[in-house]
Design a protein around this motif. Structure first.
Motif, PDB file in Angstrom:
ATOM      1  N   THR A   1     -69.766 -50.156   0.603  1.00  0.00           N
ATOM      2  CA  THR A   1     -68.620 -50.638  -0.174  1.00  0.00           C
ATOM      3  C   THR A   1     -67.458 -50.927   0.765  1.00  0.00           C
ATOM      4  O   THR A   1     -67.372 -50.372   1.859  1.00  0.00           O
ATOM      5  CB  THR A   1     -68.179 -49.589  -1.210  1.00  0.00           C
ATOM      6  OG1 THR A   1     -67.752 -48.408  -0.511  1.00  0.00           O
ATOM      7  CG2 THR A   1     -69.301 -49.228  -2.161  1.00  0.00           C
ATOM      8  N   PHE A   2     -66.545 -51.793   0.313  1.00  0.00           N
ATOM      9  CA  PHE A   2     -65.404 -52.154   1.170  1.00  0.00           C
ATOM     10  C   PHE A   2     -64.142 -52.303   0.342  1.00  0.00           C
ATOM     11  O   PHE A   2     -64.184 -52.479  -0.875  1.00  0.00           O
ATOM     12  CB  PHE A   2     -65.679 -53.464   1.921  1.00  0.00           C
ATOM     13  CG  PHE A   2     -65.589 -54.678   1.023  1.00  0.00           C
ATOM     14  CD1 PHE A   2     -66.666 -55.076   0.236  1.00  0.00           C
ATOM     15  CD2 PHE A   2     -64.408 -55.402   0.934  1.00  0.00           C
ATOM     16  CE1 PHE A   2     -66.576 -56.172  -0.608  1.00  0.00           C
ATOM     17  CE2 PHE A   2     -64.305 -56.508   0.082  1.00  0.00           C
ATOM     18  CZ  PHE A   2     -65.400 -56.889  -0.680  1.00  0.00           C
ATOM     19  N   HIS A   3     -63.010 -52.225   1.041  1.00  0.00           N
ATOM     20  CA  HIS A   3     -61.725 -52.503   0.414  1.00  0.00           C
ATOM     21  C   HIS A   3     -60.842 -53.208   1.432  1.00  0.00           C
ATOM     22  O   HIS A   3     -60.755 -52.769   2.577  1.00  0.00           O
ATOM     23  CB  HIS A   3     -61.056 -51.202  -0.058  1.00  0.00           C
ATOM     24  CG  HIS A   3     -59.745 -51.423  -0.743  1.00  0.00           C
ATOM     25  ND1 HIS A   3     -59.658 -51.819  -2.057  1.00  0.00           N
ATOM     26  CD2 HIS A   3     -58.477 -51.326  -0.293  1.00  0.00           C
ATOM     27  CE1 HIS A   3     -58.381 -51.950  -2.392  1.00  0.00           C
ATOM     28  NE2 HIS A   3     -57.631 -51.653  -1.341  1.00  0.00           N
ATOM     29  N   VAL A   4     -60.204 -54.303   1.028  1.00  0.00           N
ATOM     30  CA  VAL A   4     -59.283 -55.026   1.923  1.00  0.00           C
ATOM     31  C   VAL A   4     -57.861 -54.800   1.429  1.00  0.00           C
ATOM     32  O   VAL A   4     -57.568 -55.023   0.264  1.00  0.00           O
ATOM     33  CB  VAL A   4     -59.578 -56.542   1.937  1.00  0.00           C
ATOM     34  CG1 VAL A   4     -58.615 -57.264   2.878  1.00  0.00           C
ATOM     35  CG2 VAL A   4     -61.020 -56.820   2.330  1.00  0.00           C
ATOM     36  N   LYS A   5     -56.986 -54.349   2.330  1.00  0.00           N
ATOM     37  CA  LYS A   5     -55.575 -54.161   1.973  1.00  0.00           C
ATOM     38  C   LYS A   5     -54.732 -55.087   2.851  1.00  0.00           C
ATOM     39  O   LYS A   5     -54.741 -54.957   4.073  1.00  0.00           O
ATOM     40  CB  LYS A   5     -55.202 -52.696   2.205  1.00  0.00           C
ATOM     41  CG  LYS A   5     -53.806 -52.352   1.774  1.00  0.00           C
ATOM     42  CD  LYS A   5     -53.587 -50.846   1.775  1.00  0.00           C
ATOM     43  CE  LYS A   5     -52.125 -50.544   1.474  1.00  0.00           C
ATOM     44  NZ  LYS A   5     -51.798 -49.137   1.630  1.00  0.00           N
ATOM     45  N   SER A   6     -54.024 -56.014   2.202  1.00  0.00           N
ATOM     46  CA  SER A   6     -53.241 -56.992   2.962  1.00  0.00           C
ATOM     47  C   SER A   6     -51.756 -56.670   2.929  1.00  0.00           C
ATOM     48  O   SER A   6     -51.209 -56.330   1.889  1.00  0.00           O
ATOM     49  CB  SER A   6     -53.456 -58.406   2.404  1.00  0.00           C
ATOM     50  OG  SER A   6     -54.752 -58.855   2.726  1.00  0.00           O
ATOM     51  N   PHE A   7     -51.112 -56.787   4.076  1.00  0.00           N
ATOM     52  CA  PHE A   7     -49.661 -56.628   4.201  1.00  0.00           C
ATOM     53  C   PHE A   7     -49.071 -57.991   4.546  1.00  0.00           C
ATOM     54  O   PHE A   7     -49.765 -58.863   5.047  1.00  0.00           O
ATOM     55  CB  PHE A   7     -49.322 -55.669   5.353  1.00  0.00           C
ATOM     56  CG  PHE A   7     -49.950 -54.314   5.234  1.00  0.00           C
ATOM     57  CD1 PHE A   7     -49.231 -53.239   4.739  1.00  0.00           C
ATOM     58  CD2 PHE A   7     -51.265 -54.100   5.622  1.00  0.00           C
ATOM     59  CE1 PHE A   7     -49.805 -51.984   4.635  1.00  0.00           C
ATOM     60  CE2 PHE A   7     -51.857 -52.848   5.519  1.00  0.00           C
ATOM     61  CZ  PHE A   7     -51.114 -51.786   5.035  1.00  0.00           C
TER      62      PHE A   7
END
Ligand code: 5AD
Ligand code: SF4
Length: 435
Positions: A7-13
């Protein structure tokens, strides 16, 4: 060695281009067989898609890494985005992350994950021109308002800015690839597309300029609205200004950063435009599209800025009457010329100037919003509101509008704007009289 992530999660700033890159990384990981996790804490692989534009943005990355490490799950961590590009191997040494991948190399993520699984340090900050776009899976999902990167990088070298170093030189994607991606986004449900670039109005392909691209996208059936951001004053061509008069789907909104209202500061920033030349561009834009909403970026406390020079910026805001704006305290970025300039401004002076500028910009915004009350316009519905039957959407002037309606997400609704609150407007749906 770590087990292969499932599983993955992308967090963008940071900026909208990072949001776009984050979406494309998620599509890539999904195509590679990974499943999106509900949040970072439960993901096997966390991609932090970082921003390097100001100090605070960079600090957030290191505190996020610390929090993920303490969370007990010990996920595989990939640092992507502009901090990855700027700091590269330093991040691996300082924070022991598994993967570092720059903004022009993220199409290689699956291979980098495989290398991290094998226990290698996986670092890729190459800047191959445009190769990532050809290597990414086709667009299959889109929100009603979608982003589309058409141009990256910057050749302007403003003395405060890291972008020329993190995103590289100005590069435009080819016309045909952009039109194809726009069609795919519309097929996937987009009604509005915002064309993105660090200098989006410098976009070019052969003899074509951004206005030609906008005119071509205007003919894509199902695409109701076109926007673009961020522009540089010096690339504001007459063709683009004319498009604001002629192209109905081009929304009446222009984000045109000026940074300062004082000519000496503008020169020290290497902005290559003056206060006056900026104001004259806005006059021409307003002549073409009188109802245009204007937006800007401002930096307070640039090295050497006097109080009188700062006040020129406040006066410029009062003169322009911005519909919205972003203002920042100057942040010295390593490797940029301004970081080594004499007379860095003390923190308390910067705080004070930021407050005074934001007070002026807030007044402008309230006045702009109040001035639209009584207008009739279309609102693109983007999400549900808090109250039953309430929906939230955007006006042509990029204001948030809430209204009661039976319309669905992605619909365009005809409304009368009836009230302006500090952060949004209320609209009333116009019901067609029965024949
Ligand atoms: N310090 C503060 N603000 C900055 N910006 C860019 N570099 C810096 C910096 N070093 C602001 C500019 C730019 C926006 C994206 O961020 O206003 O337009
Ligand atoms: Fe941040 Fe600028 Fe990079 Fe966007 S382009 S992520 S704002 S440093």
């Amino acid at each position: 060695m770590k087990p292969a992530p499932k599983t993955f999660h992308v967090k963008s700033f940071g900026c909208q281009m990072n949001v776009y890159d984050g979406d494309r990384m998620a599509e890539l990981m999904t195509a590679d067989g990974l499943v999106p996790a509900v949040d970072a804490a439960s993901a096997d692989l966390v991609v932090l898609n970082t921003c390097h534009i100001r100090e605070r943005a960079t600090d957030k990355v290191y505190s996020d890494i610390g929090r993920l490490r303490k969370g007990g799950k010990d996920p595989m961590i990939a640092v992507a985005g502009c901090v990855a590009q700027a700091e590269g191997a330093e991040i691996v040494a300082r924070a022991k992350v598994d993967i570092v991948v720059g903004p022009q190399a993220y199409h290689n993520l699956p291979g980098l994950v495989a290398r991290a699984v094998a226990g290698e340090t996986a670092l890729d900050t190459d800047m191959p021109v445009l190769s990532k776009f050809g290597a990414l899976p086709a667009r299959r999902r889109a929100t009603p308002s979608a982003f589309l990167t058409v141009q990256e990088g910057c050749d302007k070298f403003c003395t405060y800015c890291v972008v020329p170093y993190t995103r590289g030189a100005e590069v435009s994607r080819p016309f045909a690839a952009i039109v194809d991606e726009a069609r795919a986004l519309v097929d996937a449900g987009a009604r509005e597309i915002t064309l993105l670039g660090q200098n989006v109005n410098a976009w070019t392909d052969g003899d074509y300029g951004l206005h030609d691209l906008i005119r071509a996208l205007d003919r894509v059936s199902g695409l109701a609205r076109i926007r673009y951001t961020t522009s540089h004053p010096n690339d504001m061509t007459q063709g683009l200004i004319d498009a604001h008069r002629d192209v109905e789907s081009l929304m009446p909104f222009l984000h045109l950063p000026v940074q300062s209202g004082n000519d000496r500061v503008l020169r020290a920033m290497n902005r290559s435009h003056s206060r006056d030349s900026y104001l004259r561009i806005l006059d021409r834009v307003r002549a073409a599209r009188p109802d245009i909403a204007l937006s800007g970026d401002f930096i307070v406390g640039f090295p050497g800025e006097t109080d009188a020079e700062f006040q020129d910026t406040v006066r410029l805001c009062d003169q322009v009457g911005y519909a919205q704006a972003y203002s920042f305290k100057y942040s010295p970025r390593p490797g940029t010329p301004a970081a080594d300039m004499a007379a860095q401004i003390p923190a308390d002076v910067m705080d004070d100037r930021l407050q005074r500028l934001q007070a002026a910009l807030n007044r402008d915004q309230q006045a702009f919003n109040a001035g639209t009350v009584g207008r009739r316009c279309q609102v693109l519905i983007e999400r549900r509101g808090k109250l039953p039957g309430q929906m939230l959407g955007k006006s042509p002037w990029l204001q948030s509008v809430h209204l009661l309606t039976a319309a669905a997400i992605g619909d365009l609704v005809e409304v009368d704007l009836v009230r302006a609150d500090p952060n949004s407007l209320s609209g009333v749906e116009r019901v067609m009289a029965a024949a």
